[in-house]
Design a protein around this motif. Structure first.
Motif, PDB file in Angstrom:
ATOM      1  N   VAL A 148      19.680  51.718  40.368  1.00 47.04           N
ATOM      2  CA  VAL A 148      19.167  53.084  40.540  1.00 47.04           C
ATOM      3  C   VAL A 148      17.676  53.128  40.204  1.00 47.04           C
ATOM      4  N   LEU A 149      17.286  52.454  39.137  1.00 45.62           N
ATOM      5  CA  LEU A 149      15.870  52.397  38.758  1.00 45.62           C
ATOM      6  C   LEU A 149      15.051  51.664  39.819  1.00 45.62           C
ATOM      7  N   TRP A 150      15.615  50.632  40.410  1.00 45.64           N
ATOM      8  CA  TRP A 150      14.933  49.871  41.455  1.00 45.64           C
ATOM      9  C   TRP A 150      14.727  50.743  42.694  1.00 45.64           C
ATOM     10  N   ILE A 151      15.732  51.513  43.078  1.00 46.59           N
ATOM     11  CA  ILE A 151      15.598  52.431  44.212  1.00 46.59           C
ATOM     12  C   ILE A 151      14.504  53.455  43.920  1.00 46.59           C
ATOM     13  N   THR A 152      14.499  53.983  42.707  1.00 50.28           N
ATOM     14  CA  THR A 152      13.478  54.953  42.321  1.00 50.28           C
ATOM     15  C   THR A 152      12.087  54.343  42.402  1.00 50.28           C
ATOM     16  N   LEU A 153      11.960  53.103  41.933  1.00 51.08           N
ATOM     17  CA  LEU A 153      10.663  52.427  41.978  1.00 51.08           C
ATOM     18  C   LEU A 153      10.198  52.231  43.416  1.00 51.08           C
ATOM     19  N   LEU A 154      11.109  51.844  44.304  1.00 55.76           N
ATOM     20  CA  LEU A 154      10.752  51.677  45.712  1.00 55.76           C
ATOM     21  C   LEU A 154      10.266  52.993  46.310  1.00 55.76           C
ATOM     22  N   ALA A 155      10.952  54.090  45.980  1.00 57.61           N
ATOM     23  CA  ALA A 155      10.539  55.396  46.495  1.00 57.61           C
ATOM     24  C   ALA A 155       9.169  55.794  45.951  1.00 57.61           C
ATOM     25  N   VAL A 156       8.924  55.505  44.686  1.00 59.53           N
ATOM     26  CA  VAL A 156       7.621  55.820  44.088  1.00 59.53           C
ATOM     27  C   VAL A 156       6.514  55.000  44.748  1.00 59.53           C
ATOM     28  N   VAL A 157       6.791  53.732  45.027  1.00 61.33           N
ATOM     29  CA  VAL A 157       5.803  52.885  45.700  1.00 61.33           C
ATOM     30  C   VAL A 157       5.516  53.414  47.101  1.00 61.33           C
ATOM     31  N   PHE A 158       6.565  53.822  47.817  1.00 67.28           N
ATOM     32  CA  PHE A 158       6.386  54.419  49.138  1.00 67.28           C
ATOM     33  C   PHE A 158       5.476  55.648  49.050  1.00 67.28           C
ATOM     34  N   ASP A 159       5.767  56.511  48.099  1.00 64.76           N
ATOM     35  CA  ASP A 159       4.992  57.739  47.942  1.00 64.76           C
ATOM     36  C   ASP A 159       3.533  57.422  47.631  1.00 64.76           C
ATOM     37  N   ALA A 160       3.300  56.465  46.732  1.00 71.08           N
ATOM     38  CA  ALA A 160       1.929  56.091  46.373  1.00 71.08           C
ATOM     39  C   ALA A 160       1.196  55.492  47.566  1.00 71.08           C
ATOM     40  N   ALA A 161       1.910  54.677  48.363  1.00 68.59           N
ATOM     41  CA  ALA A 161       1.288  54.074  49.538  1.00 68.59           C
ATOM     42  C   ALA A 161       0.900  55.135  50.561  1.00 68.59           C
ATOM     43  N   LEU A 162       1.762  56.112  50.767  1.00 67.95           N
ATOM     44  CA  LEU A 162       1.439  57.194  51.696  1.00 67.95           C
ATOM     45  C   LEU A 162       0.276  58.033  51.186  1.00 67.95           C
ATOM     46  N   ARG A 163       0.270  58.294  49.893  1.00 66.34           N
ATOM     47  CA  ARG A 163      -0.828  59.079  49.317  1.00 66.34           C
ATOM     48  C   ARG A 163      -2.153  58.327  49.435  1.00 66.34           C
ATOM     49  N   LEU A 164      -2.129  57.014  49.207  1.00 65.76           N
ATOM     50  CA  LEU A 164      -3.335  56.206  49.345  1.00 65.76           C
ATOM     51  C   LEU A 164      -3.805  56.162  50.795  1.00 65.76           C
ATOM     52  N   ALA A 165      -2.853  55.997  51.724  1.00 66.65           N
ATOM     53  CA  ALA A 165      -3.206  55.988  53.145  1.00 66.65           C
ATOM     54  C   ALA A 165      -3.825  57.311  53.561  1.00 66.65           C
ATOM     55  N   GLN A 166      -3.296  58.398  53.052  1.00 64.67           N
ATOM     56  CA  GLN A 166      -3.846  59.715  53.376  1.00 64.67           C
ATOM     57  C   GLN A 166      -5.268  59.853  52.841  1.00 64.67           C
ATOM     58  N   ALA A 167      -5.497  59.399  51.608  1.00 65.98           N
ATOM     59  CA  ALA A 167      -6.832  59.512  51.015  1.00 65.98           C
ATOM     60  C   ALA A 167      -7.851  58.647  51.746  1.00 65.98           C
ATOM     61  N   LYS A 168      -7.424  57.463  52.204  1.00 66.67           N
ATOM     62  CA  LYS A 168      -8.340  56.565  52.908  1.00 66.67           C
ATOM     63  C   LYS A 168      -8.612  57.035  54.328  1.00 66.67           C
ATOM     64  N   ALA A 169      -7.577  57.464  55.029  1.00 68.10           N
ATOM     65  CA  ALA A 169      -7.736  57.841  56.433  1.00 68.10           C
ATOM     66  C   ALA A 169      -8.293  59.250  56.594  1.00 68.10           C
ATOM     67  N   PHE A 170      -7.985  60.149  55.646  1.00 70.17           N
ATOM     68  CA  PHE A 170      -8.415  61.549  55.772  1.00 70.17           C
ATOM     69  C   PHE A 170      -9.036  62.019  54.450  1.00 70.17           C
ATOM     70  N   PRO A 171     -10.184  61.466  54.086  1.00 71.88           N
ATOM     71  CA  PRO A 171     -10.795  61.840  52.790  1.00 71.88           C
ATOM     72  C   PRO A 171     -11.131  63.326  52.728  1.00 71.88           C
ATOM     73  N   TRP A 172     -11.445  63.933  53.867  1.00 71.35           N
ATOM     74  CA  TRP A 172     -11.771  65.360  53.883  1.00 71.35           C
ATOM     75  C   TRP A 172     -10.584  66.206  53.456  1.00 71.35           C
ATOM     76  N   PHE A 173      -9.383  65.770  53.831  1.00 70.28           N
ATOM     77  CA  PHE A 173      -8.180  66.522  53.481  1.00 70.28           C
ATOM     78  C   PHE A 173      -7.851  66.367  52.003  1.00 70.28           C
ATOM     79  N   ALA A 174      -7.974  65.128  51.489  1.00 69.94           N
ATOM     80  CA  ALA A 174      -7.690  64.899  50.086  1.00 69.94           C
ATOM     81  C   ALA A 174      -8.694  65.650  49.209  1.00 69.94           C
ATOM     82  N   GLY A 175      -9.969  65.697  49.627  1.00 64.25           N
ATOM     83  CA  GLY A 175     -10.967  66.437  48.863  1.00 64.25           C
ATOM     84  C   GLY A 175     -10.696  67.918  48.850  1.00 64.25           C
TER      85      GLY A 175
END
Length: 272
Positions: A241-268
Motif C-alpha cells: 500500500v505504501l509502495w502504491i502511494t509512493l508511485l502515485a506521489v511520484v506521478f503527481d510530482a512528475a506532472l507538476r514538474l512538467a507543468q512548471a517547465k512547459a507552462f511557466p506562465w501558468f505556474a507563476g
C-alpha cells in the motif's frame, strides 16, 4: 497580523510538511511495539523489521511458478495498465472537452450525456466489462478510461467556459476562424489545466486499477495484495500500500514538474 496572512519561513515550511508523516510513523511504531510486547506473534500490525523482511522477499526472491521477482513484475504490470488507461483517457478528454466547451451545439448535445455518464459508478460497470471484453488487459484499461475520462472532459468544458469572452471576440475581430481560435487561443490555455485534471484523476485511477486487479488478474499490485490477504500477511500488504502511494506521489510530482517547465506562465499565475 491576521493568521491568514502569516506564512511559514522556508525552513519551517519543510518541517511542517514532514511533521504529519513523522507523527503517523511514530504512532504506528509505538502501537505496533505495544501489541508485540503483549503478543509476539501478532500479525495485524507488523514491526518495521517484519515489513522490511517481507518486502525484501518480494523484491529479491524469484517466484517459483513464474521465475519473476514479484514486486518488480507486479509494479510493471500495474504501471503498464494505469499509464495506458490514463493516456487513452487524456487523448479522448482533451479533444472532446475543448470541442464541447467551444461549440454551443455540441455542448447542448453532449454535455448532459457526459454528465450523466460520469455519475455511473465505474466499479459497478466492471462486471459488464469482464463479460464483454473478458478478464484480460482490455477490461482493466477500459475501467480506468471510463472512470477518469468523463471527469476530465467536464472539468475542461468548465475551464473553456471560464476563458475571458474578450479573448474570443478579439480573435474573431482579427479574422481568426473557429479552428484557429481553438489552436491558438483555447488549446494553449487548456494544456496546463489538463495536467491539473490529470493529477486529480490519479487517485481514482489507482482505485479502479487495484479493484480490477483484485478481481481478475494474474499479476499486479492489487492482485498481490488480495492474494496474500488470505494468509493475513500484513507485513506485505502494508508495504505494498505504501509502495502504491509512493508511485502515485511520484506521478503527481512528475506532472507538476512538467507543468512548471512547459507552462511557466501558468505556474507563476497559480502561485500569485
Amino acid at each position: 497580523m491576521r493568521v491568514i496572512n502569516r506564512h511559514p519561513r522556508p525552513g519551517s515550511g519543510r518541517v511542517l510538511m514532514l511533521l504529519p508523516f513523522l507523527l503517523v510513523g511514530l504512532g504506528y511504531i509505538v502501537v505496533s511495539t505495544m501489541r508485540h510486547e503483549v503478543n509476539p506473534s501478532d500479525k495485524v500490525l507488523p514491526t518495521l523489521a517484519q515489513m522490511a523482511a517481507g518486502m525484501r522477499e518480494m523484491a529479491l526472491t524469484r517466484d517459483m511458478a513464474t521465475g519473476q521477482y514479484p514486486l518488480l513484475a507486479d509494479t510493471l504490470a500495474s504501471l503498464r495498465r494505469i499509464l495506458s488507461g490514463l493516456a487513452i483517457a487524456t487523448a479522448i478528454s482533451f479533444g472532446l472537452g475543448i470541442l464541447v466547451g467551444m461549440v454551443p451545439y455540441l455542448r447542448k448535445l453532449l454535455l448532459p450525456f457526459i454528465t450523466a455518464f460520469s455519475m455511473v459508478p465505474p466499479l459497478a460497470v466492471l462486471p459488464i466489462l469482464f463479460i464483454i471484453a473478458g478478464i484480460g488487459e482490455t477490461a482493466k484499461v477500459a475501467l480506468i478510461v471510463i472512470g477518469t475520462a468523463p471527469y476530465i472532459v467536464r472539468d475542461l468544458v468548465l475551464r473553456v467556459e471560464e476563458l475571458p469572452r474578450a479573448q474570443m471576440i478579439k480573435a474573431q475581430t482579427l479574422g481568426a476562424s473557429s479552428w484557429q481560435i481553438a489552436l491558438r487561443v483555447v488549446v494553449p490555455q487548456m494544456a496546463p489545466r489538463l495536467i491539473d485534471s490529470l493529477r486529480l484523476s490519479l487517485g481514482p485511477a489507482w482505485l479502479y486499477l487495484i479493484s480490477a486487479e483484485a478481481i481478475a488478474a494474474q499479476d499486479g499490485l492489487g492482485y498481490r495484495i488480495f492474494l496474500v490477504r488470505r494468509y493475513f500477511a500484513m507485513d506485505i500488504i502494508i508495504p505494498y500500500v505504501l509502495w502504491i502511494t509512493l508511485l502515485a506521489v511520484v506521478f503527481d510530482a512528475a506532472l507538476r514538474l512538467a507543468q512548471a517547465k512547459a507552462f511557466p506562465w501558468f505556474a507563476g499565475a497559480a502561485r500569485s
